[in-house]
Write an enzyme that holds these catalytic residues in place. Structure first.
Site: not given
Ligand code: NAG
Length: 373
Positions: A103, A144, A263, A355
């Protein structure tokens, strides 16, 4: 009973048993269990509980914009070169994938590389050499994102050439073919531009669909929301809608991994008495463990214990949230993870991926929940 009738009956019974066995083995087929390890987390590779996974993604190798070759930075070289050997100690069958990009890498560089035959060849050939020299089972592309029709076209061509090259290399090396995957947008349609689904499905062994980051305080600041809901209504972005789009546009379900975040995103509530989904908010909260609005599951557990608060699970959308004072965190706890894995199982998906491993807690709560669902 005549013996011919007897043998007829026993053949029927035998056939039924066979059918049952077959049904049992396909119904009980283990879905793949993936997770990313991100070198920037500083999480020791040796601490990955690889017994909980079938596939581990080592992130990230980089694209050199001058040569269009894939490289491993000098700071990552030692960890990457022993990665496979290290994670195999706790699970000799685990597959490892060298993940390229990520990313925070510049998508324009990937677009430029993928636009020309020579630069595509540099990328493809160097990636294969790197994977082999470092003992990985496969390669994962995390661009991305390709976004224009031209870039989608280049992306498809790159994947087709990549697949042809790994097939060829396998024949010449006599080694099992390198696996190929890519981390892709939540839907097969990138804000109106379709992804090259047939090249993707013909070239890749599976895709990692990033079914998260739908809402966050940085880009939807004025109200709380489930950051990675599985289901939604009234136009809310959700994981299921994207996966349906992938399947409807021709991607086989058994080549789709659903992604989930280890997260959450933390908003600052405008009024602490308005604290559900879509409550008024004012950007990112700050506080222990919160960085740019993001907070790891590990730190969410600390937040919960320190503030003696109880998380809420919403089974309709499949998301958790927890708040204390004006700090509101949307995230996936055990129930959300279990519901998503059940969804992957029920829909015959390839499996799932998380992730990323460092954000799980010390007991690997989320990884363990996913693995045992
Ligand atoms: C779950 O969230 C949805 C969307 O905000 C809401 O409509 C629903 O009432 C919630 N369910 C519960 C049990 O709170």
């Amino acid at each position: 009973m005549a013996s011919s009738t007897k043998s007829f009956l026993s053949s029927i019974i035998f056939l039924l048993l066979l059918l049952l066995l077959q049904f049992h083995s396909s119904a009980g087929q283990t879905r793949r269990k993936g997770v990313y390890w991100f070198s920037g987390s500083e999480f020791p590779v040796a601490n990955i509980n690889s017994a909980l996974f079938t596939h581990i993604f080592c992130a990230f190798a980089d694209l050199n914009t001058n040569t269009n070759q894939v490289t491993i930075s000098s700071s990552n070289a030692a960890k990457f070169s022993t990665f496979t050997q290290t994670v195999r100690q706790k699970n000799p069958n685990v597959k490892t994938m060298l993940s390229i990009g990520g990313g925070s890498s510049n998508p324009t560089n990937f677009a430029s590389m993928a636009s020309q035959p020579n630069s595509r060849k540099s990328f493809v050939d160097s990636s294969i050499t790197l994977a082999r020299n470092n003992g990985f089972d496969g390669l994962d592309l995390d661009w991305e994102y390709p976004s224009t029709p031209t870039e989608m076209n280049s992306f498809g061509t790159l994947l087709t050439e990549w697949r042809a090259a790994v097939v060829k290399e396998s024949v010449s090396s006599g080694k099992p073919r390198l696996l190929l995957s890519a981390a892709v947008f939540r839907s097969s349609n990138y804000y109106g531009t379709p992804l090259p689904v047939s090249s993707i499905s013909n070239s890749l062994d599976w895709i990692n669909v990033m079914s998260y980051d739908f809402y966050g305080p940085g880009w939807s600041a004025s109200s709380t929301a489930p950051p990675a809901a599985l289901f939604g209504s009234g136009g809310q972005v959700n994981g299921n809608a994207g996966i349906r789009e992938w399947i409807q546009s021709g991607m086989p379900a058994n080549k789709i991994a659903i992604g989930f975040p280890f997260y959450g995103w933390a908003w600052r509530l405008v009024d602490q008495n308005k604290n559900g989904f879509y409550a008024p908010a004012n950007g990112a909260a700050t506080g222990a463990g919160i960085s740019g609005g993001a907070i790891s599951y590990r730190d969410i557990k600390t937040f919960i214990a320190a503030n003696r608060v109880t998380p809420v699970y919403n089974a309709t959308v499949v998301s958790n949230y927890v708040y204390s004072g004006t700090t509101w965190i949307g995230y996936d706890d055990k129930q959300s993870i279990a519901a998503k894995v059940s969804y992957a199982n029920a829909n015959g998906l390839w499996g799932y991926f998380g992730w990323q491993i460092a954000a799980d807690d010390d007991s690997s709560t989320l990884s363990r929940t996913a693995s045992t669902t």
